[in-house]
Design a protein around this motif. Sequence first.
Motif, mmCIF file in Angstrom:
data_model
loop_
_atom_site.group_PDB
_atom_site.id
_atom_site.type_symbol
_atom_site.label_atom_id
_atom_site.label_comp_id
_atom_site.label_asym_id
_atom_site.label_seq_id
_atom_site.Cartn_x
_atom_site.Cartn_y
_atom_site.Cartn_z
ATOM 1 N N ARG A 1 4.663 55.656 2.937
ATOM 2 C CA ARG A 1 5.530 54.583 2.450
ATOM 3 C C ARG A 1 6.529 55.153 1.433
ATOM 4 O O ARG A 1 6.164 56.009 0.623
ATOM 5 N N PRO A 2 7.800 54.649 1.381
ATOM 6 C CA PRO A 2 8.753 55.169 0.391
ATOM 7 C C PRO A 2 8.361 54.728 -1.026
ATOM 8 O O PRO A 2 7.752 53.678 -1.220
ATOM 9 N N ALA A 3 8.731 55.510 -2.014
ATOM 10 C CA ALA A 3 8.385 55.209 -3.413
ATOM 11 C C ALA A 3 9.176 53.983 -3.873
ATOM 12 O O ALA A 3 10.358 53.835 -3.543
ATOM 13 N N PRO A 4 8.544 53.083 -4.632
ATOM 14 C CA PRO A 4 9.267 51.890 -5.108
ATOM 15 C C PRO A 4 10.322 52.281 -6.140
ATOM 16 O O PRO A 4 10.143 53.215 -6.909
ATOM 17 N N THR A 5 11.421 51.548 -6.133
ATOM 18 C CA THR A 5 12.486 51.779 -7.114
ATOM 19 C C THR A 5 12.398 50.700 -8.176
ATOM 20 O O THR A 5 12.035 49.555 -7.891
ATOM 21 N N ARG A 6 12.754 51.046 -9.398
ATOM 22 C CA ARG A 6 12.738 50.067 -10.487
ATOM 23 C C ARG A 6 14.042 49.289 -10.456
ATOM 24 O O ARG A 6 15.117 49.873 -10.375
ATOM 25 N N ARG A 7 13.912 47.980 -10.528
ATOM 26 C CA ARG A 7 15.117 47.160 -10.556
ATOM 27 C C ARG A 7 15.609 47.066 -11.993
ATOM 28 O O ARG A 7 14.832 46.877 -12.913
ATOM 29 N N ARG B 1 -4.800 56.632 1.672
ATOM 30 C CA ARG B 1 -3.951 57.645 1.043
ATOM 31 C C ARG B 1 -2.833 58.083 1.985
ATOM 32 O O ARG B 1 -1.699 58.290 1.566
ATOM 33 N N ALA B 2 -3.153 58.232 3.251
ATOM 34 C CA ALA B 2 -2.150 58.643 4.228
ATOM 35 C C ALA B 2 -1.078 57.558 4.381
ATOM 36 O O ALA B 2 0.117 57.851 4.470
ATOM 37 N N ALA B 3 -1.483 56.295 4.408
ATOM 38 C CA ALA B 3 -0.518 55.193 4.539
ATOM 39 C C ALA B 3 0.354 55.097 3.294
ATOM 40 O O ALA B 3 1.557 54.817 3.379
ATOM 41 N N SER B 4 -0.226 55.354 2.122
ATOM 42 C CA SER B 4 0.539 55.297 0.878
ATOM 43 C C SER B 4 1.540 56.434 0.802
ATOM 44 O O SER B 4 2.654 56.256 0.306
ATOM 45 N N ALA B 5 1.166 57.601 1.278
ATOM 46 C CA ALA B 5 2.080 58.741 1.246
ATOM 47 C C ALA B 5 3.238 58.533 2.207
ATOM 48 O O ALA B 5 4.352 59.007 1.962
#
Length: 166
Positions: free
Chosen positions: A27-33, A21-25
Amino acid sequence: MSEDRPARPSDIARAALEAARAASAARPAPTRRRVAGPRRRWTGPRPGDDDPQPLGRLVDSLVSTQDWSEQTRVGAVFGRWSAIVGADIASHCRPETLTEGELLVVAESTAWATQLRLLAPTILAKLRASVGGDVVTRLRVVGPTAPSWKKGPRSVRGRGPRDTYG
């Protein structure tokens, strides 16, 4: 928790979950292409232009865009001859040429040629209904042709081979 006690499997799992959870938080949020082109909309219950089409519909559109309709109707006269006039008539005659609306039909005997001349209005009506009214306008029926006795570049006028028979 005490240090001298061994770690339980549930504690190990909990620690791994917290680390994930800490590693996921972090990381930047993915953008939709965005896909190039207009946005696709629902076409309703009928197939849209970009859906797979039946082969017959594609061939019809190709014939109309290339302006091949006249050639396909002429080809239909020859290709569907037995379906248009019936199997019995088609077994005794065949279409030979179609020029300027006149269809030349060759019969296998003079009797069938006479019969086909009598049936010409009916055959023309069937052709108009099946292929179209302006493709075949006249029907010319001929019987079988006799063999030619003329051989070679020179010939003599007269009765031909009959005068040599006894």
